[in-house]
Design a protein around this motif. Structure first.
Motif, mmCIF file in Angstrom:
data_model
loop_
_atom_site.group_PDB
_atom_site.id
_atom_site.type_symbol
_atom_site.label_atom_id
_atom_site.label_comp_id
_atom_site.label_asym_id
_atom_site.label_seq_id
_atom_site.Cartn_x
_atom_site.Cartn_y
_atom_site.Cartn_z
ATOM 1 N N ARG A 89 0.840 -1.211 0.000
ATOM 2 C CA ARG A 89 0.000 0.000 0.000
ATOM 3 C C ARG A 89 0.873 1.258 0.000
ATOM 4 N NH1 ARG A 89 -2.380 -1.003 4.247
ATOM 5 N NH2 ARG A 89 -1.306 0.403 5.687
ATOM 6 N N LEU A 90 1.938 1.256 0.819
ATOM 7 C CA LEU A 90 2.843 2.402 0.849
ATOM 8 C C LEU A 90 3.519 2.611 -0.506
ATOM 9 C CD1 LEU A 90 4.492 1.772 4.344
ATOM 10 C CD2 LEU A 90 3.025 3.712 3.739
ATOM 11 N N LEU A 91 3.867 1.514 -1.176
ATOM 12 C CA LEU A 91 4.468 1.606 -2.510
ATOM 13 C C LEU A 91 3.478 2.180 -3.514
ATOM 14 C CD1 LEU A 91 6.407 -1.786 -2.700
ATOM 15 C CD2 LEU A 91 7.423 0.472 -3.055
ATOM 16 N N ASP A 92 2.246 1.680 -3.492
ATOM 17 C CA ASP A 92 1.226 2.145 -4.441
ATOM 18 C C ASP A 92 0.899 3.619 -4.241
ATOM 19 O OD1 ASP A 92 1.024 -0.294 -5.700
ATOM 20 O OD2 ASP A 92 -0.671 -0.995 -4.496
ATOM 21 N N GLU A 93 0.985 4.073 -2.991
ATOM 22 C CA GLU A 93 0.675 5.473 -2.694
ATOM 23 C C GLU A 93 1.888 6.380 -2.853
ATOM 24 O OE1 GLU A 93 -0.957 5.277 1.215
ATOM 25 O OE2 GLU A 93 -2.858 4.381 0.553
ATOM 26 N N GLY A 94 3.036 5.802 -3.198
ATOM 27 C CA GLY A 94 4.240 6.590 -3.429
ATOM 28 C C GLY A 94 4.893 7.107 -2.176
ATOM 29 N N ASP A 95 4.610 6.464 -1.035
ATOM 30 C CA ASP A 95 5.162 6.920 0.241
ATOM 31 C C ASP A 95 6.504 6.274 0.577
ATOM 32 O OD1 ASP A 95 2.964 8.553 0.678
ATOM 33 O OD2 ASP A 95 1.831 6.951 1.663
ATOM 34 N N ILE A 96 6.944 5.348 -0.250
ATOM 35 C CA ILE A 96 8.202 4.647 0.003
ATOM 36 C C ILE A 96 8.724 4.123 -1.329
ATOM 37 C CG2 ILE A 96 7.184 2.345 0.366
ATOM 38 C CD1 ILE A 96 9.113 1.998 2.748
ATOM 39 N N THR A 97 10.036 3.926 -1.423
ATOM 40 C CA THR A 97 10.623 3.410 -2.657
ATOM 41 C C THR A 97 10.745 1.890 -2.595
ATOM 42 O OG1 THR A 97 12.909 3.551 -1.849
ATOM 43 C CG2 THR A 97 11.968 5.522 -2.903
ATOM 44 N N PHE A 98 10.840 1.284 -3.766
ATOM 45 C CA PHE A 98 10.994 -0.166 -3.833
ATOM 46 C C PHE A 98 12.274 -0.615 -3.146
ATOM 47 C CE2 PHE A 98 12.749 -3.891 -6.101
ATOM 48 C CZ PHE A 98 11.783 -4.821 -5.746
ATOM 49 N N GLU A 99 13.365 0.141 -3.325
ATOM 50 C CA GLU A 99 14.643 -0.227 -2.714
ATOM 51 C C GLU A 99 14.533 -0.198 -1.191
ATOM 52 O OE1 GLU A 99 18.513 -1.614 -2.596
ATOM 53 O OE2 GLU A 99 17.140 -1.457 -4.303
ATOM 54 N N ALA A 100 13.792 0.784 -0.659
ATOM 55 C CA ALA A 100 13.613 0.865 0.790
ATOM 56 C C ALA A 100 12.828 -0.341 1.296
ATOM 57 C CB ALA A 100 12.898 2.156 1.162
ATOM 58 N N VAL A 101 11.808 -0.750 0.550
ATOM 59 C CA VAL A 101 11.013 -1.925 0.944
ATOM 60 C C VAL A 101 11.886 -3.167 0.943
ATOM 61 C CG1 VAL A 101 9.104 -3.435 0.278
ATOM 62 C CG2 VAL A 101 8.818 -0.957 0.214
ATOM 63 N N TYR A 102 12.739 -3.290 -0.060
ATOM 64 C CA TYR A 102 13.651 -4.435 -0.110
ATOM 65 C C TYR A 102 14.565 -4.443 1.107
ATOM 66 C CZ TYR A 102 17.926 -6.969 -1.206
ATOM 67 O OH TYR A 102 19.019 -7.788 -1.116
ATOM 68 N N ARG A 103 15.109 -3.283 1.461
ATOM 69 C CA ARG A 103 15.996 -3.204 2.623
ATOM 70 C C ARG A 103 15.246 -3.549 3.912
ATOM 71 N NH1 ARG A 103 21.313 -3.467 1.269
ATOM 72 N NH2 ARG A 103 21.538 -2.472 -0.770
ATOM 73 N N ILE A 104 14.001 -3.125 4.004
ATOM 74 C CA ILE A 104 13.191 -3.461 5.178
ATOM 75 C C ILE A 104 12.984 -4.971 5.260
ATOM 76 C CG2 ILE A 104 10.852 -3.277 6.163
ATOM 77 C CD1 ILE A 104 10.823 -0.373 5.121
ATOM 78 N N SER A 105 12.826 -5.606 4.111
ATOM 79 C CA SER A 105 12.613 -7.060 4.101
ATOM 80 C C SER A 105 13.831 -7.818 4.601
ATOM 81 C CB SER A 105 12.255 -7.531 2.683
ATOM 82 O OG SER A 105 13.396 -7.537 1.831
#
Length: 293
Positions: free
Chosen positions: A210-226
């Motif tokens: 949802r954060l990705l779809d809303e543009g509130d976070i980048t894909f690279e940041a999500v990967y790092r969080i994972s």
């Protein structure tokens, strides 16, 4: 699967239901209008694909956008290929193959991409299990072969040397991941990052998508969080959701919990909310541009 195609028939639009795992991007605006104009001008070029379901309804496997276009044109029926006896796995394969022929992976929302990766992961695991069984069969055949390469209980030196040469000359084999990435139209490295993301708990995946779809976070940041331990990832996502005026600083996120900070047992320590929120920085406000007089 061709033998499962039973007939082509006109089906009433009211008898159609969307695919239960629908995850492709529906056409909107100009793109839908272009499809509507095309159908109005030259007719429906190819039938949709459906399978019979309960209550005399048909589930759309391929053709959701064409159905929407026909509804917009005020039509009552649509030409459809009716496929009998499709398993859920076969329907999923047909659905993704069809949509990837019409749309690119980048056309989909992140939520839809993640669903596609989750399906792809099942294919990778399935192929991996089949590969293991094949390897075991090959090893068994090798041990029961004649003694053409064995002399007095030892491998022939000549055969061993030949094997080494063949191994040295052998090009890199395309892996299952390579093939799946190519099928999706993305790099193998990108697929690996998505595979890391889908290992997170379902509630975190949903929040991050949802954060990705809303543009509130980048894909690279999500990967790092994972890559964080689930407790740390969960707290950090909560911090992000609670701070709409802040964004993730990727440099700080990378430094948040490097391997050197792990305990001796190799377990990542659970960090405090204060420590995790430290990777968030204020979003710069857009100041009005001063025009020269």
């Amino acid at each position: 699967m061709n033998e499962k195609l039973q007939e082509i028939k006109e089906i009433h639009l009211d008898d159609l239901i969307p695919f239960q795992h629908q995850s492709s991007q529906a056409y909107e605006g100009d793109r839908l209008n272009q499809l509507v104009s095309s159908i109005e001008r030259v007719g429906l070029m190819s039938p949709i694909i459906v399978r019979p379901v309960d209550n005399e309804k048909y589930e759309i496997i391929c053709g959701h956008n064409r159905v929407n276009a026909m509804k917009k044109l005020g039509r009552d029926t649509i030409r459809a290929e009716v496929w009998e006896g499709l398993s859920n796995d076969e329907a999923m394969e047909l659905f993704y193959d069809s949509n990837l022929n019409q749309q690119s992976f980048s056309d989909w929302s992140y939520s839809q991409r993640i669903k596609a990766i989750q399906y792809t992961e099942t294919l990778i695991k399935k192929e991996g299990q089949q590969g293991k069984r094949s390897d075991l069969a090959e090893k068994k055949d090798a041990t029961t072969d004649g003694d053409t390469s064995v002399q007095d209980g030892h491998k022939s030196e000549e055969t061993s040397v030949q094997s080494r040469h063949k191994s040295d000359e052998k090009p890199r084999r395309s892996t299952t991941r390579d093939r799946m990435a190519h099928r999706l139209g993305i790099a193998t490295a990108t697929l690996s990052k998505y595979r890391s993301i889908i290992k997170l708990p379902d509630d975190l995946i949903e929040s991050l998508a949802r954060l990705l779809d809303e543009g509130d976070i980048t894909f690279e940041a999500v990967y790092r969080i994972s890559r964080l331990a689930p407790p740390n990832a969960k707290i950090l996502v909560e911090c992000i959701e609670e701070s709409p005026d802040k964004k993730v600083d990727l440099v700080k996120l990378k430094e948040l919990c490097p391997r050197s900070k792990k305990t001796k047992g190799g377990i990542e320590p659970v960090l405090s909310k204060v420590a995790l929120s430290g990777v968030l920085v204020p979003i710069p406000s857009k100041l009005p541009v001063k025009h020269r007089n």
